[in-house]
Design a protein around this motif. Structure first.
Motif, mmCIF file in Angstrom:
data_model
loop_
_atom_site.group_PDB
_atom_site.id
_atom_site.type_symbol
_atom_site.label_atom_id
_atom_site.label_comp_id
_atom_site.label_asym_id
_atom_site.label_seq_id
_atom_site.Cartn_x
_atom_site.Cartn_y
_atom_site.Cartn_z
ATOM 1 N N THR A 94 0.804 -1.227 0.000
ATOM 2 C CA THR A 94 0.000 0.000 0.000
ATOM 3 C C THR A 94 0.836 1.276 0.000
ATOM 4 O O THR A 94 0.301 2.373 -0.106
ATOM 5 C CB THR A 94 -0.930 0.057 1.226
ATOM 6 N N HIS A 95 2.120 1.136 0.161
ATOM 7 C CA HIS A 95 3.017 2.267 -0.072
ATOM 8 C C HIS A 95 4.447 1.772 -0.195
ATOM 9 O O HIS A 95 5.148 1.587 0.798
ATOM 10 C CB HIS A 95 2.928 3.340 1.019
ATOM 11 N N GLY A 96 4.881 1.585 -1.424
ATOM 12 C CA GLY A 96 6.256 1.200 -1.691
ATOM 13 C C GLY A 96 6.694 1.897 -2.964
ATOM 14 O O GLY A 96 5.917 2.611 -3.596
ATOM 15 N N HIS A 97 7.944 1.688 -3.313
ATOM 16 C CA HIS A 97 8.497 2.340 -4.513
ATOM 17 C C HIS A 97 9.176 1.272 -5.362
ATOM 18 O O HIS A 97 10.398 1.156 -5.362
ATOM 19 C CB HIS A 97 9.486 3.427 -4.111
ATOM 20 N N MET A 98 8.377 0.490 -6.080
ATOM 21 C CA MET A 98 8.944 -0.661 -6.771
ATOM 22 C C MET A 98 9.893 -0.262 -7.905
ATOM 23 O O MET A 98 10.910 -0.923 -8.131
ATOM 24 C CB MET A 98 7.852 -1.584 -7.295
ATOM 25 N N VAL A 336 -2.044 10.362 -7.308
ATOM 26 C CA VAL A 336 -0.953 11.344 -7.303
ATOM 27 C C VAL A 336 -0.392 11.419 -5.883
ATOM 28 O O VAL A 336 -1.114 11.192 -4.914
ATOM 29 C CB VAL A 336 -1.457 12.735 -7.781
ATOM 30 N N LYS A 337 0.888 11.722 -5.775
ATOM 31 C CA LYS A 337 1.554 11.707 -4.470
ATOM 32 C C LYS A 337 2.139 13.080 -4.140
ATOM 33 O O LYS A 337 2.805 13.687 -4.978
ATOM 34 C CB LYS A 337 2.685 10.667 -4.525
ATOM 35 N N PHE A 338 1.853 13.531 -2.926
ATOM 36 C CA PHE A 338 2.434 14.779 -2.414
ATOM 37 C C PHE A 338 3.263 14.490 -1.166
ATOM 38 O O PHE A 338 2.942 13.581 -0.402
ATOM 39 C CB PHE A 338 1.329 15.771 -2.027
ATOM 40 N N HIS A 486 5.705 -0.827 3.720
ATOM 41 C CA HIS A 486 7.151 -0.879 3.987
ATOM 42 C C HIS A 486 7.916 0.297 3.404
ATOM 43 O O HIS A 486 9.024 0.582 3.810
ATOM 44 C CB HIS A 486 7.744 -2.191 3.473
ATOM 45 N N ASP A 487 7.329 0.958 2.390
ATOM 46 C CA ASP A 487 7.998 2.107 1.784
ATOM 47 C C ASP A 487 9.354 1.724 1.182
ATOM 48 O O ASP A 487 10.225 2.561 1.019
ATOM 49 C CB ASP A 487 8.185 3.225 2.827
ATOM 50 N N ALA A 488 9.538 0.442 0.841
ATOM 51 C CA ALA A 488 10.826 0.015 0.270
ATOM 52 C C ALA A 488 11.156 0.880 -0.956
ATOM 53 O O ALA A 488 10.257 1.174 -1.733
ATOM 54 C CB ALA A 488 10.750 -1.454 -0.137
#
Ligand SMILES: [Zn+2]
Length: 590
Positions: A94-98, A336-338, A486-488
């Protein structure tokens, strides 16, 4: 909403109604039937087990008692014995940076470097693998944890190469250093000024570049890196997807598309070459949103215009006969992400910190990152749409900024099922939690990040704010959906069960429990990475629980997380990950 998305949504609804189980469908033999271990459906507020689960054409055909499900067995049905292992819905990121993680994967791994000579040796070994025209890049060192207690210098990095640009980035992604060639290629020299919000380290003359750089200065140099294309981009994406699958995830997220100028190109290549075995939800970085939307509309229109003549769009559709047509070859642009504030020591608070971070004086509360008007304009634009707004926030002042923007949008447009995502939402006051519930916002907690840093949080924010951070018990009692993420690569691995372990125990590595009143039962924590995770990304109709008609996105765990000591949940092995009925990862495979 532009017409293209609306039409896609209607086609989705139509498809769902067509695919609702019918008596004829029930008579069909299953492709596979799983039984012989706990099958945890993740439906409802209390654990529910099924004896057996049948899969047909990538979706769940039936789940329930063994005798009932057995009616779907046919001569070609594969009988899968779980052998006592536990079957769950595939985990959802639900929040990572693949994409970002994938780029780091093809760079030298600098995690755990003991000192500068070791770092230089790892970079030198990696240099041979860099394709012609590429940079030698390494990621993940922590200056504070190296014996030298500093960032390597330009001269030290020149030992790796004087011909090829060398860049290292630390584990936070906010600081790094380069060799002489890097600065030459980037057009930065002793006379170049520091950009606003960043700095290049300088010698005693105040000019000579020493090598280290921070924040916007690092970004300015990083943006000059040759783009990831072709085989390099494919390696980044497929490597990252495999890593996600190895932790049981069947849906991944890139929550900052546009951090690299080549990101959109990488994702378009991913779609065109069908690189992904798992779904990827993309949220575009604020400054990239128009370019990302334009690219998504082009892909969407191509899909819609498919007329069976064998063009790209037709091939895309034929390749993806799934339930949710918002995905095209496993990719969809969802929001979109802020970034509203910084990390733990730059979390924007209403009340001063208990202890100031080093170098900060007076009543320190950290600071805002973007003007109110920018966020309000985004809510005005996207609130009535399907396009979600994700906001990074750690402090309560940042949450106030978000809530104010939401209130303005509601006043103007009325209430919508938007589900804005409060990313991290580390400290929220009770009055904010009430508003969160009212407006249907979903917090996503980085449980494994805050807790190892727990002692630092207590020191920075004080006992009370630390104890009330990640207020999962309060949310559970209030019936507010929340997720774990995890925000990996902020977490070094895209782990999921580690998030569950930390959310359940709230224990720091030294054994201290941060906010014991906010601990939650393991089942509620598992819901935060399955059913609630699907809800956060508005995919609860097709994912998150084991129910007939949903996608056969599954994970098999060695042990049942509800039946082991809660301290060991993070150690449970993922044995197999299944995406729409197909095994995409198995333990022991690389
Ligand atoms: Zn993030």
């Amino acid at each position: 909403m532009p017409r293209g998305r609306t039409a896609l949504l209607f086609s989705l609804l139509l498809l769902l109604s067509l695919l609702a189980p019918s008596p004829a469908a029930r008579a069909q033999p299953a492709d596979a039937i799983y039984s012989g271990g706990p099958i945890l459906t993740m439906r409802g507020a209390a654990p529910e087990y099924a004896e057996s689960l049948a899969v047909k054409d990538g979706t769940i055909l039936a789940v329930g008692r063994k005798l009932d499900v057995a009616r779907h067995a046919g001569p070609t049905t594969r009988q899968v014995d779980l052998a006592g292992h536990t079957l769950l819905p595939g985990f959802i990121d639900t929040h990572g940076h693949m994409v970002y993680f994938g780029k780091n994967l093809v760079d030298a791994d600098l995690f755990g470097s003991k000192d500068i000579p070791e770092l230089v040796a790892r970079m030198t070994a990696h240099a041979d693998k860099v394709p012609a025209g590429g940079w030698i890049v390494g990621f993940g060192y922590q200056a504070k944890l190296m014996a030298d207690k500093r960032t390597p210098s330009r001269e030290e990095l020149d030992r790796i190469s004087t011909e090829i640009p060398v860049m290292i980035v630390d584990s936070s992604g906010h600081a790094g250093a380069g060799n002489s060639k890097l600065f030459e290629m980037a057009g930065i020299d002793a006379d170049s000024p520091d950009p606003a919000g960043g700095l290049f380290a300088r010698g005693p003359d105040g000019k000579t570049l020493l090598g280290p750089m921070e924040e916007t200065a690092l970004n300015a140099v990083r943006s000059k890196r040759p783009p990831f294309t072709g085989a390099l981009a494919a390696a980044a994406i497929t490597g990252a997807a495999k890593r996600w699958a190895s932790y049981g995830q069947t849906t991944a997220m890139e929550a900052g598309l546009g951090l690299g100028s080549d990101d959109i190109g990488i994702v378009l290549q991913t779609i065109e070459e069908k690189l992904l075995p798992i779904d990827l939800y993309v949220a575009a970085k604020d400054s990239t949103v128009d370019a990302a939307l334009a690219a998504a509309y082009r892909v969407g229109e191509a899909v819609e215009a498919a007329d069976g003549t064998g063009d790209v769009a037709t091939r895309l559709l034929a390749a993806r006969p799934d339930l949710d047509r918002r995905y095209v070859n496993r990719v969809r642009l969802g929001g979109v992400k802020f970034w509203l504030d910084g990390s733990l020591d730059t979390a924007w608070m209403n009340e001063p910190y208990a202890t100031n971070p080093p170098g900060k004086t007076g009543e320190y509360r950290a600071y805002r990152q973007i003007p109110d008007e920018v966020l309000e304009a985004a809510f005005n634009r996207f609130w009535p749409s399907d396009f979600q707004i994700h906001m990074h926030m750690n402090g309560d002042a940042a949450a106030d900024q978000a809530l104010k923007a939401i209130e303005k949008a509601v006043a103007k447009h009325g209430m919508y099922d938007h589900r804005p995502v409060f990313v991290h939402a580390s400290f929220l006051r009770d009055d904010q939690i009430a508003k969160l519930k009212k407006y249907g916002a979903v917090p996503s907690f980085l449980t494994s990040g805050l807790l190892p840093g727990g002692e630092a949080v207590v020191q920075l924010w004080g006992e009370d704010r630390a104890a009330e951070s990640m207020a999962t018990r309060t949310m559970l009692e209030e019936g507010i959906p929340f997720t774990f993420s995890h925000d990996a690569p902020v977490s070094p691995e895209p782990w999921i069960l580690e998030l569950v372990r930390c959310g359940v125990n709230r224990k720091t590595p030294s054994g201290r429990v941060i906010g014991p009143d906010q601990r939650i039962p393991p089942y509620a924590a598992l819901r935060a990475v399955t059913a609630m995770a699907a809800y956060e990304i508005k995919e609860e109709k097709s994912k998150g629980t084991l129910e007939a008609g949903k996608l056969a996105d599954l994970v098999i765990l060695e042990k049942n997380p509800l039946q082991v000591p809660s301290d060991t949940i993070g150690d449970i092995a993922v044995l197999e990950t299944i995406k729409e009925g197909k095994t995409i990862w198995r333990r022991g495979e690389k």
